[in-house]
Design a protein around this motif. Structure first.
Motif, PDB file in Angstrom:
ATOM      1  N   VAL A 398     -41.635 -24.780 -24.105  1.00  0.00           N
ATOM      2  CA  VAL A 398     -42.863 -25.726 -24.459  1.00  0.00           C
ATOM      3  C   VAL A 398     -42.340 -27.214 -24.260  1.00  0.00           C
ATOM      4  CG1 VAL A 398     -44.988 -26.203 -24.332  1.00  0.00           C
ATOM      5  CG2 VAL A 398     -44.272 -24.072 -23.237  1.00  0.00           C
ATOM      6  N   ALA A 399     -41.583 -27.154 -25.718  1.00  0.00           N
ATOM      7  CA  ALA A 399     -41.551 -28.862 -26.351  1.00  0.00           C
ATOM      8  C   ALA A 399     -41.112 -29.734 -24.917  1.00  0.00           C
ATOM      9  CB  ALA A 399     -40.880 -28.612 -27.638  1.00  0.00           C
ATOM     10  N   THR A 400     -39.955 -28.667 -24.680  1.00  0.00           N
ATOM     11  CA  THR A 400     -39.056 -29.522 -23.559  1.00  0.00           C
ATOM     12  C   THR A 400     -39.717 -30.109 -22.963  1.00  0.00           C
ATOM     13  OG1 THR A 400     -37.879 -27.235 -22.113  1.00  0.00           O
ATOM     14  CG2 THR A 400     -36.922 -28.218 -24.322  1.00  0.00           C
ATOM     15  N   PHE A 401     -41.000 -29.413 -21.656  1.00  0.00           N
ATOM     16  CA  PHE A 401     -41.436 -30.209 -20.791  1.00  0.00           C
ATOM     17  C   PHE A 401     -42.257 -31.151 -20.849  1.00  0.00           C
ATOM     18  CE2 PHE A 401     -45.471 -30.812 -19.295  1.00  0.00           C
ATOM     19  CZ  PHE A 401     -45.910 -30.543 -18.224  1.00  0.00           C
ATOM     20  N   PHE A 402     -42.304 -32.159 -22.297  1.00  0.00           N
ATOM     21  CA  PHE A 402     -42.713 -32.961 -23.049  1.00  0.00           C
ATOM     22  C   PHE A 402     -42.041 -33.820 -23.111  1.00  0.00           C
ATOM     23  CE2 PHE A 402     -46.748 -29.611 -24.616  1.00  0.00           C
ATOM     24  CZ  PHE A 402     -47.243 -30.846 -23.223  1.00  0.00           C
ATOM     25  N   THR A 403     -40.358 -33.812 -23.938  1.00  0.00           N
ATOM     26  CA  THR A 403     -39.901 -34.083 -23.511  1.00  0.00           C
ATOM     27  C   THR A 403     -39.195 -34.694 -22.258  1.00  0.00           C
ATOM     28  OG1 THR A 403     -38.973 -32.950 -25.665  1.00  0.00           O
ATOM     29  CG2 THR A 403     -37.492 -34.845 -24.564  1.00  0.00           C
ATOM     30  N   GLY A 404     -38.932 -33.566 -21.365  1.00  0.00           N
ATOM     31  CA  GLY A 404     -38.908 -34.195 -19.667  1.00  0.00           C
ATOM     32  C   GLY A 404     -39.741 -35.572 -19.731  1.00  0.00           C
ATOM     33  N   TRP A 405     -40.697 -35.337 -19.331  1.00  0.00           N
ATOM     34  CA  TRP A 405     -41.982 -35.878 -18.635  1.00  0.00           C
ATOM     35  C   TRP A 405     -42.132 -36.792 -19.403  1.00  0.00           C
ATOM     36  CZ3 TRP A 405     -46.582 -37.090 -22.058  1.00  0.00           C
ATOM     37  CH2 TRP A 405     -47.308 -37.768 -21.179  1.00  0.00           C
ATOM     38  N   SER A 406     -41.667 -37.277 -20.321  1.00  0.00           N
ATOM     39  CA  SER A 406     -41.869 -38.567 -21.138  1.00  0.00           C
ATOM     40  C   SER A 406     -41.123 -39.628 -21.512  1.00  0.00           C
ATOM     41  CB  SER A 406     -42.113 -38.214 -22.816  1.00  0.00           C
ATOM     42  OG  SER A 406     -41.019 -37.227 -23.320  1.00  0.00           O
ATOM     43  N   THR A 407     -39.400 -38.687 -21.254  1.00  0.00           N
ATOM     44  CA  THR A 407     -38.254 -39.798 -21.299  1.00  0.00           C
ATOM     45  C   THR A 407     -38.493 -40.036 -19.281  1.00  0.00           C
ATOM     46  OG1 THR A 407     -37.251 -37.846 -22.097  1.00  0.00           O
ATOM     47  CG2 THR A 407     -35.754 -39.396 -21.679  1.00  0.00           C
ATOM     48  N   VAL A 408     -38.659 -39.311 -18.452  1.00  0.00           N
ATOM     49  CA  VAL A 408     -38.055 -39.957 -17.291  1.00  0.00           C
ATOM     50  C   VAL A 408     -39.264 -41.224 -17.008  1.00  0.00           C
ATOM     51  CG1 VAL A 408     -39.255 -38.823 -14.674  1.00  0.00           C
ATOM     52  CG2 VAL A 408     -37.692 -37.539 -15.429  1.00  0.00           C
ATOM     53  N   SER A 409     -40.526 -40.772 -17.895  1.00  0.00           N
ATOM     54  CA  SER A 409     -41.520 -42.071 -17.079  1.00  0.00           C
ATOM     55  C   SER A 409     -41.188 -43.184 -18.089  1.00  0.00           C
ATOM     56  CB  SER A 409     -42.308 -41.222 -17.942  1.00  0.00           C
ATOM     57  OG  SER A 409     -43.679 -40.368 -17.547  1.00  0.00           O
ATOM     58  N   THR A 410     -40.205 -42.910 -19.259  1.00  0.00           N
ATOM     59  CA  THR A 410     -39.985 -44.017 -20.024  1.00  0.00           C
ATOM     60  C   THR A 410     -38.682 -44.626 -19.438  1.00  0.00           C
ATOM     61  OG1 THR A 410     -40.694 -43.367 -21.742  1.00  0.00           O
ATOM     62  CG2 THR A 410     -39.311 -44.940 -22.335  1.00  0.00           C
ATOM     63  N   GLN A 411     -37.846 -44.099 -18.476  1.00  0.00           N
ATOM     64  CA  GLN A 411     -36.603 -44.647 -17.389  1.00  0.00           C
ATOM     65  C   GLN A 411     -37.266 -45.761 -16.277  1.00  0.00           C
ATOM     66  OE1 GLN A 411     -32.431 -43.520 -17.250  1.00  0.00           O
ATOM     67  NE2 GLN A 411     -32.805 -43.718 -15.477  1.00  0.00           N
ATOM     68  N   SER A 412     -38.640 -44.522 -15.542  1.00  0.00           N
ATOM     69  CA  SER A 412     -39.212 -45.388 -14.917  1.00  0.00           C
ATOM     70  C   SER A 412     -39.817 -46.982 -15.322  1.00  0.00           C
ATOM     71  CB  SER A 412     -40.014 -44.326 -14.302  1.00  0.00           C
ATOM     72  OG  SER A 412     -39.907 -43.222 -13.697  1.00  0.00           O
ATOM     73  N   ASN A 413     -40.538 -47.056 -16.021  1.00  0.00           N
ATOM     74  CA  ASN A 413     -41.104 -48.066 -16.461  1.00  0.00           C
ATOM     75  C   ASN A 413     -39.607 -49.600 -16.497  1.00  0.00           C
ATOM     76  OD1 ASN A 413     -43.808 -45.852 -16.378  1.00  0.00           O
ATOM     77  ND2 ASN A 413     -44.540 -48.245 -17.002  1.00  0.00           N
TER      78      ASN A 413
END
Length: 494
Positions: A398-413
């Motif tokens: 479950v922790a990796t869910f939030f890691t994936g979400w936050s990294t993708v969002s950071t890269q997009s911005n």
């Protein structure tokens, strides 16, 4: 950096609005065509991250079959990242000068040849050489795709398109091991590369038949027929029947002149004070994510005793988080841009105090939240996976869910922000990001398992988070000084 590096310059060099930095890019493609182009270049860009991660679950099997150690096979991951960082520095400038389709066809042909060779690998030497060649062919699809989206969008709508592009591209980092685990566990590890051969062959056909040339020095507003045969788009019939009128008279009065290939452009962007701080910030956060993914299969297999297929399935949460980031980040960016732009336009004090458009606020506003979420999720992963007897495997997953979400969002911005700044060199800009993140990821992926063996999973990932917190300084520097640096550059160019 001295304290005077980002002091406010005289008002006569301040640009009241940075609209002039990016001319209104009239383009002949309608919304449907833009979405089709974005979808295709996004799927093509996924080939790089897919190929880099798809064989993680098969690493122990490959080592046994080729009669080498797991550590040696892990070195192929490091080598892949190194070439993934270097190759776009060549192909990105080529696409900015000679055209997007030319660069696409070249990279995908190299990728196809490498995948066929890897499927027939007989020894470790062939494996590592062909993995480097595979990386050389696939790595630049990200830079070229960013260039295409930069060509066909404006700042007001770029966030949505770029968010989708960056998010879906990074999803393959998470789903690649799932596919690899299923293939390796059922058909053997060589089937992974036969799968990639077929997949990339389909991508090549999609590029040839569905992606037009978008580089403005070649096609203007889209109505000009390219002189290079490879740049000609075969499906013009579709475009002729859209709601957009194909009126060549609407082409810009002065189209940009063709550029020369500048292989040093990504390095200059990387070392530019307008980009260095934010690129290093993101590269560190991406590296920690990649370190987590690299360690997952080994840690879960060793500590929870799961099979190859089960190991692949543990990456689903990471992929789901990446998908959530894809679906919402682009919309958030477009909303933030409209909100900040409207507030800026309605501010009557602009001319009196010499302020410029706060692009940093429009693009980087949510990034501290994403960065904080990633730090917390990495800590949760590290300390829970360290105690498999006391913590169920579901918790680190479950922790990796939030890691994936936050990294993708950071890269997009971050990527959208930099493409906004360097809109005339969008492919080279993305190549500079690749250069930093992949070289750091190469070092990080090779160091994470020795760190885990030395100080434990919890200690290793705590060290990673400490580095991430220090990297937040780069984000702060960009937020404070980015606008002033842009204004000085634009004034010097005017």
């Amino acid at each position: 950096m001295s304290s005077t590096d980002c002091e406010k310059p005289p008002i006569d060099v301040i640009v009241a609005s940075d609209k002039l930095a990016e001319p209104e890019p009239y383009i002949i493609f309608d919304r449907t065509q833009k979405r089709l182009i974005t979808f295709v270049v996004t799927i093509v860009a996924s080939s790089s991250t897919l190929a880099s991660n798809i064989y993680f679950p098969a690493i122990p099997t490959i080592a046994e079959d080729l009669n080498v150690s797991v550590q040696l096979v892990n070195l192929t991951v490091t080598a892949y990242f190194i070439f993934q960082g270097l190759a776009p520095s060549l192909w990105g400038p080529i696409s900015d000068a000679k055209g997007r389709r030319t660069a696409y066809v070249g990279t995908l042909i190299v990728l196809l040849g490498a995948c066929i060779g890897l499927a027939q690998t007989k020894n470790y030497t062939m494996l590592i050489i062909l993995r480097c060649l595979q990386s050389t062919g696939s790595a630049s699809t990200n830079a070229i795709g960013s260039g295409v989206i930069g060509d066909i969008t404006m700042r007001a709508d770029r966030g949505g398109y770029m968010g989708f592009f960056q998010g879906v591209m990074l999803i393959s980092i998470a789903i690649g091991p799932i596919i690899g685990g299923v293939l390796a566990g059922s058909l053997g590890w060589r089937s992974i590369f036969w799968f990639l051969t077929v997949y990339n062959g389909v991508l090549l056909m999609m590029v040839v038949f569905l992606v037009p040339e978008t580089l403005r020095s070649i096609i203007g507003n889209g109505s000009r027929t390219p002189s290079q045969r490879i740049a000609r788009f075969p499906l013009t019939l579709y475009q002729r029947h859209t709601t957009v009128k194909w009126d060549a008279d609407k082409a810009p009065q002065q189209d940009p002149a063709p550029k020369r290939v500048d292989v040093l452009a990504p390095l200059r962007i990387l070392t530019s004070k307008m980009a260095t701080a934010i690129i290093i910030f993101f590269a560190i956060y991406f590296t920690v994510w990649q370190m987590c993914i690299t360690a997952m299969s080994t840690l879960f297999t060793a500590r929870y005793g799961i099979t190859e297929i089960q190991t692949g399935l543990t990456f689903i949460a990471n992929g789901a988080g990446s998908m959530v980031g894809t679906l919402i980040t682009g919309k958030i960016m477009d909303r933030d841009y409209r909100r900040v732009h409207e507030k800026f336009e309605n501010d009557e004090r602009l001319e009196s105090d010499g302020r410029i458009f706060p692009l940093e606020r429009a693009r980087l506003g949510p990034v501290p939240i994403y960065a904080s979420v990633q730090c917390l999720s990495i800590l949760l992963f590290g300390w829970t996976v360290q105690y498999p007897d006391q913590v169920h495997i579901a918790v680190p997953i479950v922790a990796t869910f939030f890691t994936g979400w936050s990294t993708v969002s950071t890269q997009s911005n971050v990527t959208t922000y930099l493409v906004d700044i360097f809109h005339d060199r969008s492919a080279a800009t993305t190549a500079s990001i690749n250069l930093a993140r992949c070289c750091l990821a190469a070092a990080g992926s090779s160091a994470i398992l020795p760190m885990v063996h030395g100080v434990g999973a919890g200690g290793a990932f705590t060290i990673c988070v400490a580095v991430q917190l220090v990297a937040m300084v780069g984000l702060g520097v960009q937020w404070k000084c980015g606008g002033v640096w842009r204004s000085v550059k634009e004034s010097a160019m005017s």
